[in-house]
Design a protein around this motif. Structure first.
Motif, PDB file in Angstrom:
ATOM      1  N   ILE A  50       0.846  -1.187   0.000  1.00  0.00           N
ATOM      2  CA  ILE A  50       0.000   0.000   0.000  1.00  0.00           C
ATOM      3  C   ILE A  50       0.882   1.237   0.000  1.00  0.00           C
ATOM      4  CG2 ILE A  50      -0.229  -0.017   2.535  1.00  0.00           C
ATOM      5  CD1 ILE A  50      -3.142   1.013   2.074  1.00  0.00           C
ATOM      6  N   ARG A  51       0.490   2.223  -0.804  1.00  0.00           N
ATOM      7  CA  ARG A  51       1.241   3.476  -0.900  1.00  0.00           C
ATOM      8  C   ARG A  51       0.684   4.492   0.098  1.00  0.00           C
ATOM      9  NH1 ARG A  51       0.141   1.614  -5.867  1.00  0.00           N
ATOM     10  NH2 ARG A  51       1.839   1.274  -7.340  1.00  0.00           N
ATOM     11  N   GLU A  52       1.463   5.506   0.382  1.00  0.00           N
ATOM     12  CA  GLU A  52       1.057   6.496   1.386  1.00  0.00           C
ATOM     13  C   GLU A  52      -0.184   7.274   0.964  1.00  0.00           C
ATOM     14  OE1 GLU A  52       3.931   9.590   2.025  1.00  0.00           O
ATOM     15  OE2 GLU A  52       4.573   9.560  -0.075  1.00  0.00           O
ATOM     16  N   ASN A  53      -0.439   7.383  -0.331  1.00  0.00           N
ATOM     17  CA  ASN A  53      -1.615   8.133  -0.775  1.00  0.00           C
ATOM     18  C   ASN A  53      -2.848   7.235  -0.968  1.00  0.00           C
ATOM     19  OD1 ASN A  53      -0.790   6.775  -3.013  1.00  0.00           O
ATOM     20  ND2 ASN A  53      -0.735   8.527  -4.389  1.00  0.00           N
ATOM     21  N   GLU A  54      -2.715   5.978  -0.571  1.00  0.00           N
ATOM     22  CA  GLU A  54      -3.845   5.050  -0.592  1.00  0.00           C
ATOM     23  C   GLU A  54      -4.315   4.809   0.836  1.00  0.00           C
ATOM     24  OE1 GLU A  54      -1.760   1.809  -2.522  1.00  0.00           O
ATOM     25  OE2 GLU A  54      -2.889   2.164  -4.368  1.00  0.00           O
ATOM     26  N   ARG A  61      -9.725 -12.001   1.095  1.00  0.00           N
ATOM     27  CA  ARG A  61     -10.119 -11.781   2.498  1.00  0.00           C
ATOM     28  C   ARG A  61      -9.182 -10.841   3.242  1.00  0.00           C
ATOM     29  NH1 ARG A  61      -9.424 -15.781   5.648  1.00  0.00           N
ATOM     30  NH2 ARG A  61      -8.131 -17.075   4.286  1.00  0.00           N
ATOM     31  N   LEU A  62      -8.212 -10.297   2.554  1.00  0.00           N
ATOM     32  CA  LEU A  62      -7.215  -9.439   3.186  1.00  0.00           C
ATOM     33  C   LEU A  62      -7.506  -7.965   2.923  1.00  0.00           C
ATOM     34  CD1 LEU A  62      -3.958 -11.339   2.139  1.00  0.00           C
ATOM     35  CD2 LEU A  62      -5.486 -11.806   4.077  1.00  0.00           C
ATOM     36  N   LYS A  63      -7.246  -7.139   3.932  1.00  0.00           N
ATOM     37  CA  LYS A  63      -7.377  -5.688   3.754  1.00  0.00           C
ATOM     38  C   LYS A  63      -6.262  -5.003   4.541  1.00  0.00           C
ATOM     39  CE  LYS A  63     -10.350  -2.931   5.984  1.00  0.00           C
ATOM     40  NZ  LYS A  63     -11.626  -2.285   6.392  1.00  0.00           N
ATOM     41  N   VAL A  64      -5.665  -4.011   3.907  1.00  0.00           N
ATOM     42  CA  VAL A  64      -4.607  -3.235   4.558  1.00  0.00           C
ATOM     43  C   VAL A  64      -5.006  -1.768   4.523  1.00  0.00           C
ATOM     44  CG1 VAL A  64      -2.221  -2.460   4.410  1.00  0.00           C
ATOM     45  CG2 VAL A  64      -2.765  -4.824   3.949  1.00  0.00           C
ATOM     46  N   THR A  65      -4.748  -1.064   5.620  1.00  0.00           N
ATOM     47  CA  THR A  65      -4.953   0.382   5.660  1.00  0.00           C
ATOM     48  C   THR A  65      -3.638   1.060   6.004  1.00  0.00           C
ATOM     49  OG1 THR A  65      -5.559   0.384   8.001  1.00  0.00           O
ATOM     50  CG2 THR A  65      -7.346   0.123   6.388  1.00  0.00           C
ATOM     51  N   PHE A  66      -3.536   2.340   5.615  1.00  0.00           N
ATOM     52  CA  PHE A  66      -2.312   3.121   5.838  1.00  0.00           C
ATOM     53  C   PHE A  66      -2.765   4.483   6.341  1.00  0.00           C
ATOM     54  CE2 PHE A  66       1.664   4.797   5.819  1.00  0.00           C
ATOM     55  CZ  PHE A  66       2.507   4.653   4.727  1.00  0.00           C
ATOM     56  N   ASP A  67      -2.502   4.772   7.605  1.00  0.00           N
ATOM     57  CA  ASP A  67      -2.912   6.039   8.202  1.00  0.00           C
ATOM     58  C   ASP A  67      -1.650   6.845   8.512  1.00  0.00           C
ATOM     59  OD1 ASP A  67      -3.740   8.130   9.902  1.00  0.00           O
ATOM     60  OD2 ASP A  67      -5.452   6.950  10.598  1.00  0.00           O
TER      61      ASP A  67
END
Lengths: 112, 115
Positions: A50-54, A61-67
């Motif tokens: 995941i990129r910083e602007n995403e 079944r997988l999900k990644v978040t980037f805060d």
């Protein structure tokens, strides 16, 4: 110094529940975060980037978040299965650099 | 099959006896890297290479040497191993191209014990 931290305690959950793993970074701002799965005695296997602007990325079944405000990435496995039991590693890097910084990993145990 | 191959998988040696761990990839990747993995410390980068004859130090290069004479091979050399180099070692490669340039493809690992 630049640090990336994952919870060293194992996460123990019931089959069918959602597993949520955390990766926190300090003293820097990576452009990318990656998540890997590692089974005992084997090399890590890439799962998601995941990129910083995403804000969010999904794959089955997988999900990644980037805060970037909280300096944190969350990794979710929905409808978890015993076969998801493994150690999960996060890693960070900048756009122009080949240097990766890995967390020490969180072990996930999914009980049948 | 696309893969990174390391040899040997297991190695027991004695202090001071030079050893080489080989690594080969068949994906025509530009980048290759060596990591060591220790309990509680995670994966730490030892050396990396961006291309043939181009290498640079990672976080823990002391006591190690590498070379990249061919694109597919990236051996790790311990000239005079010491017990603190007992660890699990991984070789990895990545394409070096585009947005996925740093996605690592890892070998199966080499467990080294230095007595």
């Amino acid at each position: 110094s630049q640090k990336i931290e994952q919870n060293s305690e194992a996460l123990n959950i019931q089959e069918g529940k959602t597993a949520t793993l955390t990766c926190n970074y300090t003293n820097y701002s990576p452009a990318y975060l990656q998540w890997y799965r590692q089974d005992p005695g084997r090399g890590p296997v890439f799962l998601l980037l995941i990129r910083e602007n995403e804000k969010e990325k999904r794959k089955e079944r997988l999900k990644v978040t980037f805060d970037t405000t909280l300096k944190q990435s969350l990794f979710h496995i929905t409808a978890s299965q015993p076969a998801d039991s493994a150690t999960y590693l996060c890693a960070s890097h900048w756009d122009s650099s080949y240097k990766l910084i890995f967390g020490s990993g969180t072990r996930l145990l999914v009980r049948p | 099959e696309a893969q990174v191959t390391q040899n040997p998988r297991y190695l027991i040696t004695v202090t001071g006896k030079k050893l080489t761990v080989t690594c080969s990839q068949n994906m025509n990747h530009e980048y290759m890297s060596w990591y060591r993995q220790d309990p509680g410390l995670g994966l730490r980068q030892i050396y990396y290479s961006m291309n043939v004859e181009v290498t640079d130090k990672g976080d823990v290069p002391e006591g190690y040497k590498v070379s990249r004479k061919e694109k597919r091979n990236f051996p790790l050399i311990l000239e005079s191993p010491s017990p603190n180099q007992t660890s699990l070692y991984f070789c990895a490669s990545s394409s070096g191209q585009g947005a996925a340039k740093n996605i690592q493809y890892f070998g199966a690992g080499t467990r080294l014990s230095v007595l």
